[in-house]
Write a protein that holds these residues in place. Structure first.
Motif, short mmCIF file in Angstrom:
data_model
loop_
_atom_site.label_atom_id
_atom_site.label_comp_id
_atom_site.label_asym_id
_atom_site.label_seq_id
_atom_site.Cartn_x
_atom_site.Cartn_y
_atom_site.Cartn_z
N THR A 1 0.85 -1.02 0.16
CA THR A 1 0.12 0.11 -0.31
C THR A 1 1.19 1.26 -0.05
O THR A 1 0.86 2.38 -1.11
N SER A 2 1.99 1.27 0.70
CA SER A 2 2.55 2.49 1.31
C SER A 2 3.79 1.92 1.93
O SER A 2 3.64 1.62 2.82
N THR A 3 5.31 2.49 1.91
CA THR A 3 6.20 2.21 2.23
C THR A 3 6.36 2.49 3.58
O THR A 3 6.69 1.66 4.37
N ASN A 4 5.60 3.81 4.03
CA ASN A 4 5.89 4.34 5.40
C ASN A 4 4.62 3.64 5.96
O ASN A 4 5.52 3.24 7.04
N ASP A 5 3.55 2.65 5.53
CA ASP A 5 2.82 1.73 5.88
C ASP A 5 3.34 0.77 6.79
O ASP A 5 3.16 0.07 7.84
N GLY B 1 9.99 8.76 4.08
CA GLY B 1 9.50 8.11 2.95
C GLY B 1 10.24 9.86 1.59
O GLY B 1 9.26 10.50 1.43
N ILE B 2 10.48 9.03 0.86
CA ILE B 2 11.13 8.78 -0.62
C ILE B 2 10.48 8.21 -2.00
O ILE B 2 9.92 7.29 -1.82
N GLY B 3 9.71 9.63 -2.20
CA GLY B 3 9.41 9.39 -4.25
C GLY B 3 10.02 9.97 -5.25
O GLY B 3 9.91 11.33 -4.87
N ARG C 1 9.34 21.59 -12.82
CA ARG C 1 8.27 20.19 -12.17
C ARG C 1 8.89 19.32 -11.41
O ARG C 1 9.87 19.22 -11.26
N LYS C 2 8.30 19.02 -10.44
CA LYS C 2 8.45 18.22 -9.27
C LYS C 2 8.54 16.26 -9.93
O LYS C 2 8.26 16.05 -10.79
N ILE C 3 10.15 16.38 -9.32
CA ILE C 3 10.45 14.89 -9.53
C ILE C 3 10.53 13.98 -8.42
O ILE C 3 10.57 12.70 -8.56
N ALA D 1 -0.98 3.24 -2.79
CA ALA D 1 -1.65 3.96 -1.40
C ALA D 1 -1.24 4.34 -1.20
O ALA D 1 -1.00 4.82 -0.35
N GLY D 2 0.10 4.79 -1.81
CA GLY D 2 1.11 6.09 -1.80
C GLY D 2 1.04 7.78 -1.35
O GLY D 2 -0.23 7.87 -2.18
N ARG D 3 1.22 7.95 -0.55
CA ARG D 3 0.86 9.04 0.38
C ARG D 3 1.97 10.16 0.51
O ARG D 3 2.85 10.18 0.31
N GLY D 4 1.18 11.46 -0.23
CA GLY D 4 2.42 12.53 0.26
C GLY D 4 1.70 13.86 1.19
O GLY D 4 0.98 13.46 2.41
N ARG D 5 1.79 14.63 1.43
CA ARG D 5 2.08 16.01 2.50
C ARG D 5 0.86 16.95 1.75
O ARG D 5 0.76 15.66 1.71
N LEU D 6 0.40 16.90 3.63
CA LEU D 6 -0.90 17.67 3.43
C LEU D 6 -1.85 16.37 3.40
O LEU D 6 -2.75 17.41 2.71
N ILE E 1 8.68 13.95 -0.35
CA ILE E 1 9.36 13.35 0.85
C ILE E 1 8.11 13.87 1.66
O ILE E 1 7.83 14.84 1.75
N LEU E 2 8.25 13.20 2.34
CA LEU E 2 7.17 12.40 3.77
C LEU E 2 7.96 11.93 4.51
O LEU E 2 7.95 10.70 4.58
N THR E 3 8.03 12.50 5.76
CA THR E 3 8.62 12.02 6.73
C THR E 3 7.40 12.16 8.02
O THR E 3 6.76 13.25 7.73
N SER F 1 -2.72 12.26 -2.40
CA SER F 1 -2.32 10.89 -2.54
C SER F 1 -0.88 10.72 -3.80
O SER F 1 -0.78 12.12 -4.18
N TRP F 2 0.12 9.85 -3.53
CA TRP F 2 1.35 10.13 -4.22
C TRP F 2 0.83 8.73 -5.51
O TRP F 2 1.40 7.59 -4.99
N SER F 3 1.39 9.45 -6.78
CA SER F 3 1.16 8.57 -7.76
C SER F 3 2.99 7.30 -7.97
O SER F 3 3.07 8.02 -7.61
#
Ligand code: BTN
Length: 285
Positions: free
Chosen positions: A26-30, A156-158, A135-137, A53-58, A140-142, A61-63
Motif C-alpha cells: 500500500t505504502s512503504t511508510n505504512d 518516505g521518499i518518492g 517540474r516536480k521529480i 496507496a502512496g501518501r503525500g504531504r498535507l 518527501i513525507l517524513t 495521495s502520491w502516484s
C-alpha cells in the motif's frame, strides 16, 4: 525489481539493519509503521516497485506506478527522548530531517547524473520538494511516532525515475529522471547515495540498535544554494489562511529548518513547515 544485493553495502556500512524489497505494498511508510508497531527497533530500508496507496504531504495521495520510481522509506526506530529532572523533554529537532532529506536527495540526483555525464539541475522547493526546470521529480513525507519515550522516524521518499508521461492532472507539474535525461538511472545507486548523505547530517555517531539520541544538523549554505525560490516572491497558504501579506520574498532558512520570508515592509518572519504550502507567484515554483 530493485536489487537487494546491490543495497547490502548499506548494511555493511552500518546504515541499514534490515533491507526489505517488495513487489507491491500500500505504502512503504505504512510498512515501516507496522514494523514499529510489531516492536522492531533499529534502522530499516523498505522499497517497493508499486504502491497502491502512496501518501503525500498535507493528506494528498502520491502516484507510484509499477517500476517507474524509487518508492522507499528509511526507518530509524529506537530513538531515545531527551530528558531532564521533570521528565521527557522531546526528541530533538525531528522536523529538520525533512530538509536534510530534501538536500541529500537533490545532491544525490545531481551527483549521480553528473557521474553518468549528464546534467540534472535539481533544486529544492522548501521544505523538500525536488524540482527540475520547474517540474516536480521527487516528494518527501517524513513521519514520527513515539511511545513511552522511544521514537521512530520514517523518511518516505518518492522519486520519479522512469515515467515517459504523466496523467493529465500531473502533466504540467510532474517530471521524471527519464524525461529529463533520456535514460533510466540505477535506482540502487541513488538510494545508497541518499541514505549515506542523510546519515552524514547526524552528529550522533551510532544510529543502530536502540537508545540513541539524534543530533541532526542542516548545512544552511548548501541548502540555500539549491533553493528554487531564494530571493523570489512566494505565496504562502495554510489551512488557517493566516498569511495576510502575500506575496512574501523567500530569504533563506534557519538552523531549525524554518523558512525565512520578508514582507513588503521589509519585516522578516519565520514559517514552520508543518501545514504550510509555498508556491511561486506564477504557479507551482
Ligand atoms: C509529497 O510530495 O507530498 C510527498 C510524497 C512522498 C511519497 C513517498 S513514496 C514512498 C513513501 N511512501 C508513501 O506512501 N509516501 C512516501
Amino acid at each position: 525489481m530493485i536489487d537487494k544485493d546491490a543495497l547490502r553495502v548499506l548494511s555493511d556500512a552500518g546504515l541499514a539493519d534490515r533491507i526489505i524489497t517488495f513487489e507491491e505494498v500500500t505504502s512503504t511508510n505504512d510498512v515501516a509503521k507496522n514494523l514499529v508497531r510489531e516492536g522492531y527497533r533499529g534502522t530499516a530500508l523498505i522499497t517497493a516497485e508499486l504502491q497502491t496507496a502512496g501518501r503525500g504531504r498535507l493528506g494528498r495521495s502520491w502516484s507510484s506506478p509499477a517500476g517507474t520510481g524509487i518508492w522507499m522509506s528509511y526507518l530509524v526506530s529506537g530513538i531515545e527522548a531527551e530528558r531532564d529532572a521533570s521528565g521527557i523533554k522531546g526528541f530533538g529537532n525531528i522536523s529538520l530531517y525533512t530538509l536534510i532529506t530534501g538536500l541529500a536527495t537533490a545532491e544525490s540526483l545531481r551527483e549521480y547524473s553528473s557521474e553518468k555525464g549528464t546534467e540534472l539541475p535539481c533544486l529544492i522547493k522548501w521544505p523538500n520538494d525536488i524540482v527540475v526546470r520547474g517540474r516536480k521529480i521527487c516528494g518527501i513525507l517524513t513521519e514520527f511516532i513515539s511511545d513511552s519515550g522511544i521514537g521512530s522516524l520514517i523518511i518516505g521518499i518518492g522519486i520519479n525515475t522512469g515515467q515517459e508521461s504523466f496523467p493529465d492532472e500531473l502533466s504540467v507539474k510532474g517530471t521524471s529522471y527519464f524525461l529529463e535525461t533520456g535514460y533510466r538511472p540505477e535506482r540502487e545507486k541513488i538510494i545508497e547515495k541518499i541514505i549515506r548523505k542523510i546519515m552524514q547530517a547526524d552528529r550522533a555517531s551510532d544510529l543502530s540498535g536502540i537508545g540513541h539520541l539524534i543530533r541532526p544538523e542542516i548545512d544552511i549554505d548548501r541548502y540555500c544554494s539549491l533553493m528554487v525560490n531564494l530571493n523570489k516572491e512566494v505565496v504562502l497558504t495554510s489551512s488557517n489562511g493566516d498569511f495576510p501579506d502575500n506575496p512574501y520574498i523567500a530569504r533563506g532558512i534557519t538552523e531549525q529548518g524554518d523558512l525565512v520570508v520578508e514582507d513588503r515592509y521589509g519585516k522578516r518572519l519565520k514559517v514552520t513547515s508543518g501545514e504550510v504550502s509555498v508556491r511561486g507567484v506564477l504557479g507551482y515554483t
